[in-house]
Design a protein around this motif. Structure first.
Motif, PDB file in Angstrom:
ATOM      1  N   THR A 243       4.572  -3.221  -1.882  1.00 44.41           N
ATOM      2  CA  THR A 243       4.339  -1.878  -2.426  1.00 44.41           C
ATOM      3  C   THR A 243       5.001  -1.635  -3.773  1.00 44.41           C
ATOM      4  O   THR A 243       4.901  -0.541  -4.313  1.00 44.41           O
ATOM      5  CB  THR A 243       4.826  -0.814  -1.432  1.00 44.41           C
ATOM      6  N   GLY A 244       5.679  -2.618  -4.329  1.00 49.40           N
ATOM      7  CA  GLY A 244       6.330  -2.423  -5.618  1.00 49.40           C
ATOM      8  C   GLY A 244       5.327  -2.152  -6.725  1.00 49.40           C
ATOM      9  O   GLY A 244       4.159  -2.542  -6.643  1.00 49.40           O
ATOM     10  N   LYS A 245       5.769  -1.482  -7.795  1.00 44.98           N
ATOM     11  CA  LYS A 245       4.869  -1.081  -8.866  1.00 44.98           C
ATOM     12  C   LYS A 245       5.171  -1.748 -10.203  1.00 44.98           C
ATOM     13  O   LYS A 245       4.512  -1.443 -11.200  1.00 44.98           O
ATOM     14  CB  LYS A 245       4.898   0.435  -9.024  1.00 44.98           C
ATOM     15  N   SER A 246       6.111  -2.656 -10.240  1.00 47.69           N
ATOM     16  CA  SER A 246       6.352  -3.366 -11.491  1.00 47.69           C
ATOM     17  C   SER A 246       5.233  -4.385 -11.694  1.00 47.69           C
ATOM     18  O   SER A 246       4.645  -4.883 -10.734  1.00 47.69           O
ATOM     19  CB  SER A 246       7.704  -4.074 -11.468  1.00 47.69           C
ATOM     20  N   PRO A 247       4.890  -4.709 -12.955  1.00 47.70           N
ATOM     21  CA  PRO A 247       3.808  -5.668 -13.194  1.00 47.70           C
ATOM     22  C   PRO A 247       3.997  -6.996 -12.474  1.00 47.70           C
ATOM     23  O   PRO A 247       3.042  -7.554 -11.936  1.00 47.70           O
ATOM     24  CB  PRO A 247       3.834  -5.847 -14.721  1.00 47.70           C
ATOM     25  N   ALA A 248       5.227  -7.501 -12.435  1.00 42.77           N
ATOM     26  CA  ALA A 248       5.461  -8.790 -11.785  1.00 42.77           C
ATOM     27  C   ALA A 248       5.190  -8.714 -10.289  1.00 42.77           C
ATOM     28  O   ALA A 248       4.602  -9.630  -9.705  1.00 42.77           O
ATOM     29  CB  ALA A 248       6.895  -9.255 -12.048  1.00 42.77           C
ATOM     30  N   VAL A 249       5.624  -7.631  -9.659  1.00 40.68           N
ATOM     31  CA  VAL A 249       5.413  -7.483  -8.209  1.00 40.68           C
ATOM     32  C   VAL A 249       3.930  -7.293  -7.903  1.00 40.68           C
ATOM     33  O   VAL A 249       3.393  -7.877  -6.948  1.00 40.68           O
ATOM     34  CB  VAL A 249       6.254  -6.315  -7.664  1.00 40.68           C
ATOM     35  N   ILE A 250       3.245  -6.480  -8.702  1.00 37.15           N
ATOM     36  CA  ILE A 250       1.809  -6.272  -8.490  1.00 37.15           C
ATOM     37  C   ILE A 250       1.069  -7.605  -8.646  1.00 37.15           C
ATOM     38  O   ILE A 250       0.194  -7.947  -7.836  1.00 37.15           O
ATOM     39  CB  ILE A 250       1.256  -5.236  -9.477  1.00 37.15           C
ATOM     40  N   ALA A 251       1.428  -8.377  -9.671  1.00 38.04           N
ATOM     41  CA  ALA A 251       0.779  -9.672  -9.887  1.00 38.04           C
ATOM     42  C   ALA A 251       1.029 -10.618  -8.719  1.00 38.04           C
ATOM     43  O   ALA A 251       0.123 -11.338  -8.277  1.00 38.04           O
ATOM     44  CB  ALA A 251       1.284 -10.292 -11.189  1.00 38.04           C
ATOM     45  N   LEU A 252       2.252 -10.622  -8.207  1.00 40.24           N
ATOM     46  CA  LEU A 252       2.570 -11.467  -7.069  1.00 40.24           C
ATOM     47  C   LEU A 252       1.739 -11.072  -5.850  1.00 40.24           C
ATOM     48  O   LEU A 252       1.234 -11.934  -5.114  1.00 40.24           O
ATOM     49  CB  LEU A 252       4.063 -11.367  -6.747  1.00 40.24           C
ATOM     50  N   SER A 253       1.566  -9.773  -5.646  1.00 40.33           N
ATOM     51  CA  SER A 253       0.760  -9.280  -4.532  1.00 40.33           C
ATOM     52  C   SER A 253      -0.697  -9.728  -4.666  1.00 40.33           C
ATOM     53  O   SER A 253      -1.312 -10.212  -3.707  1.00 40.33           O
ATOM     54  CB  SER A 253       0.842  -7.758  -4.470  1.00 40.33           C
ATOM     55  N   ILE A 254      -1.252  -9.592  -5.873  1.00 41.49           N
ATOM     56  CA  ILE A 254      -2.650  -9.986  -6.096  1.00 41.49           C
ATOM     57  C   ILE A 254      -2.814 -11.492  -5.941  1.00 41.49           C
ATOM     58  O   ILE A 254      -3.767 -11.979  -5.317  1.00 41.49           O
ATOM     59  CB  ILE A 254      -3.110  -9.525  -7.490  1.00 41.49           C
ATOM     60  N   ALA A 255      -1.881 -12.252  -6.502  1.00 43.40           N
ATOM     61  CA  ALA A 255      -1.957 -13.713  -6.385  1.00 43.40           C
ATOM     62  C   ALA A 255      -1.890 -14.152  -4.931  1.00 43.40           C
ATOM     63  O   ALA A 255      -2.622 -15.055  -4.500  1.00 43.40           O
ATOM     64  CB  ALA A 255      -0.832 -14.362  -7.193  1.00 43.40           C
ATOM     65  N   SER A 256      -1.029 -13.516  -4.148  1.00 42.31           N
ATOM     66  CA  SER A 256      -0.921 -13.867  -2.723  1.00 42.31           C
ATOM     67  C   SER A 256      -2.229 -13.612  -2.005  1.00 42.31           C
ATOM     68  O   SER A 256      -2.669 -14.416  -1.176  1.00 42.31           O
ATOM     69  CB  SER A 256       0.203 -13.056  -2.080  1.00 42.31           C
ATOM     70  N   SER A 257      -2.868 -12.494  -2.319  1.00 43.38           N
ATOM     71  CA  SER A 257      -4.146 -12.178  -1.701  1.00 43.38           C
ATOM     72  C   SER A 257      -5.215 -13.193  -2.089  1.00 43.38           C
ATOM     73  O   SER A 257      -6.011 -13.640  -1.254  1.00 43.38           O
ATOM     74  CB  SER A 257      -4.578 -10.767  -2.101  1.00 43.38           C
ATOM     75  N   LEU A 258      -5.241 -13.590  -3.364  1.00 44.73           N
ATOM     76  CA  LEU A 258      -6.209 -14.590  -3.809  1.00 44.73           C
ATOM     77  C   LEU A 258      -6.006 -15.916  -3.106  1.00 44.73           C
ATOM     78  O   LEU A 258      -6.963 -16.552  -2.650  1.00 44.73           O
ATOM     79  CB  LEU A 258      -6.078 -14.795  -5.327  1.00 44.73           C
ATOM     80  N   VAL A 259      -4.765 -16.353  -3.009  1.00 41.83           N
ATOM     81  CA  VAL A 259      -4.464 -17.644  -2.390  1.00 41.83           C
ATOM     82  C   VAL A 259      -4.912 -17.664  -0.933  1.00 41.83           C
ATOM     83  O   VAL A 259      -5.355 -18.696  -0.416  1.00 41.83           O
ATOM     84  CB  VAL A 259      -2.963 -17.962  -2.532  1.00 41.83           C
ATOM     85  N   GLN A 260      -4.812 -16.531  -0.254  1.00 39.36           N
ATOM     86  CA  GLN A 260      -5.263 -16.467   1.133  1.00 39.36           C
ATOM     87  C   GLN A 260      -6.755 -16.766   1.264  1.00 39.36           C
ATOM     88  O   GLN A 260      -7.195 -17.251   2.298  1.00 39.36           O
ATOM     89  CB  GLN A 260      -4.969 -15.088   1.724  1.00 39.36           C
ATOM     90  N   GLY A 261      -7.528 -16.480   0.211  1.00 39.27           N
ATOM     91  CA  GLY A 261      -8.962 -16.686   0.276  1.00 39.27           C
ATOM     92  C   GLY A 261      -9.447 -18.018  -0.286  1.00 39.27           C
ATOM     93  O   GLY A 261     -10.647 -18.227  -0.390  1.00 39.27           O
ATOM     94  N   ILE A 262      -8.518 -18.902  -0.639  1.00 43.44           N
ATOM     95  CA  ILE A 262      -8.888 -20.201  -1.207  1.00 43.44           C
ATOM     96  C   ILE A 262      -8.413 -21.312  -0.278  1.00 43.44           C
ATOM     97  O   ILE A 262      -7.255 -21.294   0.151  1.00 43.44           O
ATOM     98  CB  ILE A 262      -8.246 -20.382  -2.602  1.00 43.44           C
ATOM     99  N   PRO A 263      -9.266 -22.279   0.082  1.00 42.49           N
ATOM    100  CA  PRO A 263      -8.816 -23.388   0.929  1.00 42.49           C
ATOM    101  C   PRO A 263      -7.583 -24.064   0.320  1.00 42.49           C
ATOM    102  O   PRO A 263      -7.570 -24.415  -0.868  1.00 42.49           O
ATOM    103  CB  PRO A 263     -10.018 -24.336   0.935  1.00 42.49           C
ATOM    104  N   GLN A 264      -6.560 -24.234   1.124  1.00 41.51           N
ATOM    105  CA  GLN A 264      -5.276 -24.701   0.601  1.00 41.51           C
ATOM    106  C   GLN A 264      -5.353 -26.105   0.026  1.00 41.51           C
ATOM    107  O   GLN A 264      -4.590 -26.447  -0.891  1.00 41.51           O
ATOM    108  CB  GLN A 264      -4.215 -24.627   1.701  1.00 41.51           C
ATOM    109  N   GLU A 265      -6.284 -26.934   0.513  1.00 39.95           N
ATOM    110  CA  GLU A 265      -6.372 -28.289  -0.021  1.00 39.95           C
ATOM    111  C   GLU A 265      -6.869 -28.301  -1.465  1.00 39.95           C
ATOM    112  O   GLU A 265      -6.700 -29.299  -2.172  1.00 39.95           O
ATOM    113  CB  GLU A 265      -7.294 -29.154   0.855  1.00 39.95           C
ATOM    114  N   LEU A 266      -7.459 -27.193  -1.932  1.00 38.94           N
ATOM    115  CA  LEU A 266      -7.914 -27.118  -3.305  1.00 38.94           C
ATOM    116  C   LEU A 266      -6.792 -26.783  -4.266  1.00 38.94           C
ATOM    117  O   LEU A 266      -6.921 -26.954  -5.482  1.00 38.94           O
ATOM    118  CB  LEU A 266      -9.025 -26.074  -3.450  1.00 38.94           C
ATOM    119  N   LEU A 267      -5.691 -26.258  -3.755  1.00 33.76           N
ATOM    120  CA  LEU A 267      -4.580 -25.845  -4.608  1.00 33.76           C
ATOM    121  C   LEU A 267      -3.488 -26.906  -4.686  1.00 33.76           C
ATOM    122  O   LEU A 267      -2.572 -26.763  -5.458  1.00 33.76           O
ATOM    123  CB  LEU A 267      -4.003 -24.517  -4.091  1.00 33.76           C
TER     124      LEU A 267
END
Length: 267
Positions: A243-267
Motif C-alpha cells: 500500500t505504499g505510495k512512493s514511486p519505488a514501492v509502487i513500482a515494486l508492487s507492479i513488478a511483483s504482479s507482472l512476475v506472477q503472470g509470467i512463467p518463471q522458467e522464462l525469467l
C-alpha cells in the motif's frame, strides 16, 4: 563462433531456439566435444558435423521448439552403417552424445509513460530476462540517459519517443505485457483502446485509482467496447497488500504482479 552472435540476434528479435552441443565424442566422429550449433524454427547456425547427425539433431531441436520444451535433453547417436534414421546412414564409425538446451524467448513487456514510477519500474524489470519496450510521448523522458544503469542490465531494452504511442502499441509482438502509466489521462485512454484492439497481448495494466477506472470504463463503453473486452484491462494494478505510495514501492508492487503472470522458467 557464429552460433554465439546468432544467439544475441535471436534474443534481440525475441525468438526462441535450441543450442546443440556435442558433449561426448568417441571414435571417428566428424566434430569433437564442444562443437555447437544454434537451431531456430526456420534456420540454423554453425555445425556439429553435418550429414545425418546434424539433420537428426535439427529435427529433435525443432520438435522441442514446437512442444515449447523448457528442460534440456540429451541424445546419443551411433555413426555406423547399422544405425539408420530418416536421413539415412553416416558410417564414420564414431558415437556422439548431444546436449540440446532450449533458449527461451524472453517475455516482452512494454511500459508507456516514464515518469517517476515508470523509471523505477523499468529499473526493476531490467534486472530480469525480458524484452523491455520503454515509451514516452515526451522526448526528454524517452532517452537512455535518464536511466544510465540500464545498458549494463540483462534485459534487452529499446527506447521509443512516441508522439502517437498507440501506434507503437499496435505493433507490439504477441504475448506482450503492457503497462500504461503516462502523464496524460487522455493518452492513457487512447492506449487502453489500442490495447483492446490488439488481440494478442498477454495482459494490460493501467495505473490509477478505482475512481479513474470507473470513468475509463464508462468512456470505453461509450466507444462501443463490451464489458467482456474491457475486463481484459486491470486497474488498479499491483499487489493490493503493498500500500505504499512512493514511486519505488509502487513500482515494486507492479513488478511483483507482472512476475506472477509470467512463467518463471522464462525469467
Amino acid at each position: 563462433m557464429e552460433w554465439l552472435s546468432a544467439v544475441q540476434r535471436m534474443r534481440e528479435a525475441g525468438d526462441a531456439g535450441v543450442l546443440v552441443t556435442i558433449i561426448s565424442s568417441r571414435g571417428h566422429a566428424p566434430r569433437a566435444a564442444g562443437a555447437k550449433m544454434l537451431v531456430t524454427a526456420l534456420r540454423s547456425w554453425d555445425s556439429i558435423g553435418g550429414g545425418n547427425l546434424e539433420a537428426t539433431a535439427i529435427d529433435r531441436a525443432r520438435e522441442m521448439l514446437l512442444a515449447e520444451t523448457t528442460e534440456p535433453q540429451t541424445m546419443d547417436m551411433s555413426l555406423n552403417e547399422h544405425a539408420t534414421t530418416r536421413h539415412g546412414r553416416q558410417c564414420c564409425g564414431g558415437q556422439v552424445t548431444l546436449l540440446l538446451e532450449p533458449i527461451l524467448s524472453p517475455p516482452p513487456i512494454a511500459i508507456f509513460g516514464l515518469g517517476h514510477v515508470g523509471r523505477e519500474l523499468a529499473g526493476v524489470l531490467s534486472r530480469m530476462n525480458v524484452r523491455l519496450y520503454l515509451a514516452d510521448s515526451r522526448e526528454e523522458f524517452a532517452e537512455a540517459s535518464s536511466l544510465p544503469q540500464l545498458p549494463e542490465a540483462p534485459a534487452h531494452v529499446s527506447w521509443h519517443h512516441t508522439p502517437a504511442p498507440e501506434a507503437l502499441l499496435r505493433e507490439l509482438p504477441q504475448g506482450t505485457h503492457v503497462v500504461i502509466m503516462t502523464h496524460d489521462h487522455a493518452e492513457d485512454l487512447f492506449l487502453c483502446e489500442a490495447a483492446l484492439n490488439h488481440a494478442g497481448l498477454a495482459s494490460t495494466g493501467l495505473i490509477g485509482s478505482a475512481a479513474k477506472w470507473t470513468r475509463f470504463r464508462k468512456r470505453l463503453r461509450e466507444s462501443g467496447y463490451e464489458d467482456s473486452a474491457i475486463d481484459r484491462i486491470t486497474c488498479p494494478i499491483g499487489i493490493p497488500e503493498i500500500t505504499g505510495k512512493s514511486p519505488a514501492v509502487i513500482a515494486l508492487s507492479i513488478a511483483s504482479s507482472l512476475v506472477q503472470g509470467i512463467p518463471q522458467e522464462l525469467l
